[in-house]
Design a protein around this motif. Structure first.
Motif: not given
Length: 358
Positions: A248-249, A252, A350-351, A353-355, A357
């Motif tokens: 995830k990081r 992002q 980024t958006f 990827a943040t959402k 799981r």
């Protein structure tokens, strides 16, 4: 072998255009057969993996891919070239889905991300194929003989390496296409946004340096070269980064790098600043697709092959949409405006990827 096969074709497009007396517009229409064949293959590849397994599909598809390459060199007219490109694109995606399914299986043995390194080898093979193509052009070797040599190398490689592929047992027969669940859809959107950026860079970076940066003729390809260099490099370091900081990081940061690089090139359209921006974009897009494939291959609701096909279907639409979208916006506004919109796609990576799981 996949990267070598594709780069061999790409390195001789100009030669084939000249041999068949195609205009630029005519070549553009002919080249559209490649993504059409690829899109037709997307549902087929996920379905056939459930019947014969990724190992058997990879062996067959890579063999057909190399044979199709030879037919491209042998095409005598536009119709033949279009048919051959359809087969070439179809086989290309069948190889892509099956080899990534194998890569996901290999990654499970390591218990850490390694998929991006495989994609790095594809990029390295791209450089190698381009170099061989340049040599063949210099020696005035016709595409048919050039491609026949590459086919021989690929088939010999298939024979010697197929024994090391995982002999995955086919899952129970299922439908041709399965609607991906919410998590896979979000991964597909991440790939979609990143591939819009990647496709735009492949097709428009040289034009941007020519028309916006106003680079000298010898430097018009510098932005594309910088982008390709950092994209290949980024794939070899992405696995270690993702292992340390998480998928995830990493995704992002990748989106932020893509957006920052494009906005730098838009805000400061000068040689060195644009080069720096394109370097950042290369790093940004380098790891997104392999890491998304890695996450999709671990799906709890689908087999790896079907999950990869589903995510690829969504993601590859971005690769198709990106280049013509830039041209459309440039036509009604400016090329800088087009690249500003593409930068927004980096932020979307980024958006989403943040959402997701992962």
């Amino acid at each position: 072998m996949t990267g070598l096969c594709f780069a061999s074709w790409a390195s001789r497009i100009a030669t084939i255009q000249q041999n068949l007396h195609l205009s630029d517009a005519g070549l553009g229409g002919v080249l559209f057969a490649l993504p059409v064949g690829l899109m037709c293959s997307l549902p087929f590849s996920g379905w056939v993996i459930t019947r014969i397994g990724s190992r058997n599909l990879l062996i067959g598809a890579l063999t057909v891919y190399s044979l199709a390459l030879v037919t491209l060199g042998a095409a005598q007219n536009t119709v033949q070239l279009i048919v051959c490109l359809l087969v070439f694109g179809f086989a290309s995606n069948a190889v892509n889905i099956s080899v990534n399914t194998q890569a996901v299986a290999a990654e499970e043995l390591y218990k850490r991300p390694i998929l991006a390194s495989f994609h790095g080898l594809w990029s390295l093979a791209g450089f190698t194929g381009a170099a061989i193509g340049t040599f063949m052009i210099g020696k005035q070797v016709i595409p048919f003989k050039h491609f026949s040599l590459i086919m021989a190398v690929i088939i010999v490689s298939v024979i010697f390496t197929s024994r090391y592929l995982k002999n995955d047992k086919p899952a129970s027969a299922g439908p041709v296409f399965v609607m991906p669940d919410n998590s896979l859809i979000k991964l597909g959107i991440v790939a979609f946004c990143s591939l819009i950026c990647e496709g735009a860079m492949f097709d428009w970076s040289v034009i941007y340096f020519k028309k916006v940066v106003l680079a000298q003729s010898a430097l018009m390809g510098a932005g594309y070269t910088a982008f390709m260099l950092t994209m290949a490099t980024g794939r070899f370091v992405a696995d270690k980064f993702a292992h340390r900081f998480g998928l995830k990081r990493t995704l992002q940061i990748s989106g932020l790098l893509t957006a920052t690089g494009l906005l730098t090139a838009v805000a400061l359209p000068y040689l060195y600043t644009a080069l720096f921006g394109f370097l950042l974009v290369g790093f940004g897009v380098s790891s997104v697709v392999p890491l998304v494939y890695s996450a999709a291959g671990k799906s709890k609701t689908m087999s790896p092959g079907v999950a990869l096909a589903a995510v690829s279907t969504i993601g590859f639409l971005g690769f198709l949409i990106g280049p013509p979208l830039i041209g459309f916006i440039a036509g009604i506004a400016t090329l800088r405006a087009s690249f500003t919109l593409i930068a927004a796609m980096g932020l979307c990576v980024t958006f989403f990827a943040t959402k997701a799981r992962i």
